[in-house]
Scaffold this active site. Structure first.
Site, short mmCIF file in Angstrom:
data_model
loop_
_atom_site.label_atom_id
_atom_site.label_comp_id
_atom_site.label_asym_id
_atom_site.label_seq_id
_atom_site.Cartn_x
_atom_site.Cartn_y
_atom_site.Cartn_z
N GLU A 162 0.82 -1.21 0.00
CA GLU A 162 0.00 0.00 0.00
C GLU A 162 0.86 1.26 0.00
O GLU A 162 0.55 2.23 -0.68
CB GLU A 162 -0.95 0.01 1.21
CG GLU A 162 -2.10 -0.98 1.11
CD GLU A 162 -3.02 -0.72 -0.09
OE1 GLU A 162 -3.09 0.43 -0.56
OE2 GLU A 162 -3.63 -1.69 -0.57
N TYR A 180 -7.12 5.90 4.46
CA TYR A 180 -7.23 4.93 3.37
C TYR A 180 -6.36 3.69 3.64
O TYR A 180 -6.84 2.56 3.58
CB TYR A 180 -6.83 5.57 2.01
CG TYR A 180 -6.48 4.49 1.04
CD1 TYR A 180 -7.48 3.74 0.44
CD2 TYR A 180 -5.15 4.13 0.79
CE1 TYR A 180 -7.18 2.68 -0.40
CE2 TYR A 180 -4.84 3.07 -0.04
CZ TYR A 180 -5.85 2.35 -0.63
OH TYR A 180 -5.56 1.29 -1.42
N ASP A 240 -10.18 5.68 -1.92
CA ASP A 240 -9.01 6.25 -2.60
C ASP A 240 -9.50 7.08 -3.78
O ASP A 240 -10.72 7.26 -3.96
CB ASP A 240 -8.02 5.14 -3.03
CG ASP A 240 -8.57 4.29 -4.19
OD1 ASP A 240 -9.76 4.44 -4.54
OD2 ASP A 240 -7.79 3.49 -4.73
N CYS A 249 -15.08 2.75 -14.11
CA CYS A 249 -15.50 4.13 -13.87
C CYS A 249 -14.27 5.04 -13.86
O CYS A 249 -13.97 5.73 -12.90
CB CYS A 249 -16.28 4.23 -12.55
SG CYS A 249 -17.27 5.72 -12.48
FE1 SF4 Z 1 -19.26 5.04 -13.69
FE2 SF4 Z 1 -20.62 4.97 -15.99
FE3 SF4 Z 1 -20.90 3.02 -14.22
FE4 SF4 Z 1 -21.89 5.41 -13.72
S1 SF4 Z 1 -22.52 4.02 -15.33
S2 SF4 Z 1 -20.74 4.14 -12.30
S3 SF4 Z 1 -20.34 6.72 -14.66
S4 SF4 Z 1 -19.05 3.55 -15.33
#
Ligand code: SF4
Length: 336
Positions: free
Chosen positions: A34, A117, A135, A189
């Site tokens: 880490e 964290y 994080d 994401c």
């Molecule tokens: Fe992230 Fe898109 Fe999933 Fe929403 S839909 S959590 S913006 S990847």
């Protein structure tokens, strides 16, 4: 969001990247990984992790190592305070805790250099304690899931995001859930998210509100300070001069060529007559500083010697921990 934790756990089991520190429950190894992985790319961090667990297989081995040895092994990773804190905490665990790694979040967070964290990561990965990690990747993921406009770098934001993360972990297996949250943020994401392949798209409020590109919100711009370093590389009889950085500043306790810091990149008038050759400007970016450096080669011994000067064989310079900017310059010039 009753099945949210099940969806991301399932996604994680099918998509996780195999990383050496994910295959251990040893809290010392997890702690090392880490700290090494902070501000470091996975490929680079993996080789340092392997080097560290080979050099110091137990926390006692790390505690008993000379600081210079630890800094030498850290060389190239930057942010050397991390290595010093690791070393300090290894000694604390060995001497004050009878060599036993602390077992709870509350105890782990007392280690020097360990923040919320890292403490949550170690407590959940090694001991399966229900502590939610937040994080940078998790901040981004949460800010979109709940469409939160509070800046992630504000005090209020930190509180809000921790509450959201704590609620999500409530029903889950802590270790898998935390790994899954971080992996979602780093693979799906991402700054340019892959919403088409997101397993929790139906829960994502930013997706529904078309605010994805506005999340997360940041309030502060980091102030960056420019610094100008002039290193003097003396060469005489296969020897050179180095000094240790003892002041409370970046690269503390590391070694360097004698340095003159100025307020611009212009060569200081006092030394310009003695220089045989100067390098091009070398740039090094840190989180709050930009270093612009020139290396000035002088083909004789210094005319004035100070107590700080350490005369060494030029060939032995790699025995001393060096800031990355010097190390890289020596590598580049050796290859020319
Ligand atoms: Fe992230 Fe898109 Fe999933 Fe929403 S839909 S959590 S913006 S990847």
């Amino acid at each position: 969001m009753t099945d949210f934790h099940l969806l991301i756990a399932k996604w994680y089991r099918q998509n996780f990247r195999t990383l050496p520190w994910r295959e251990t429950k040893n809290p010392y190894f997890i702690w090392l990984s880490e700290i090494i992985m902070q501000q470091t790319r996975i490929e680079q961090g993996t080789s340092y992790y392997t080097k560290f667990i080979r050099a110091y297989p137990t926390v006692q081995d790390l505690a008993n190592a000379p600081e210079q040895d630890v800094l030498n092994n850290w060389q190239g990773l930057g942010y050397y305070s991390r290595a010093r804190n690791l070393h300090f905490s290894a000694k604390y665990i060995t001497n004050e805790l009878n060599g036993e790694f602390p077992k709870t979040y509350k105890e782990i967070i007392k280690l020097k250099g360990v923040g919320t964290y890292t403490a949550a990561a170690i407590a959940s990965f090694a001991y399966n304690e229900k502590c939610a990690v937040v994080d940078g990747n998790v901040y981004r993921f949460l800010s979109r899931l709940f469409d939160v406009a509070t800046p992630i770098d504000s005090t209020q934001g930190k509180k809000e995001f921790q509450i959201l993360a704590d609620e999500l972990i409530e029903q889950a297996v802590p270790e898998v859930h935390n790994q899954a949250m971080m992996e979602m943020g780093s693979i799906v994401c991402t700054p340019k998210p892959k919403c088409d392949s997101c397993p929790v798209q139906t829960y994502c409020q930013a997706f529904q509100n078309s605010t994805i590109n506005e999340r997360p919100v940041k309030s502060k711009k980091t102030k960056v300070r420019d610094r100008f370093f002039h290193y003097i590389i003396y060469t005489f009889e296969e020897k050179t001069i180095i000094t240790q950085r003892t002041e409370k500043d970046i690269w503390q306790n590391m070694y360097q060529f004698p340095l003159i810091e100025t307020t611009s990149i212009d060569v200081p008038s006092g030394i310009s007559d003695t220089i045989d050759f100067s390098s091009k400007v070398q740039k090094h970016i840190l989180s709050h500083q930009r270093i612009f450096a020139l290396f000035h080669h002088v083909n004789h011994a210094p005319t004035v010697s100070t107590a700080a000067h350490l005369e060494i064989n030029k060939a032995d310079i790699q025995d001393y921990p060096l800031p990355r900017i010097i190390d890289r310059y020596l590598e580049d010039t050796a290859n020319q």
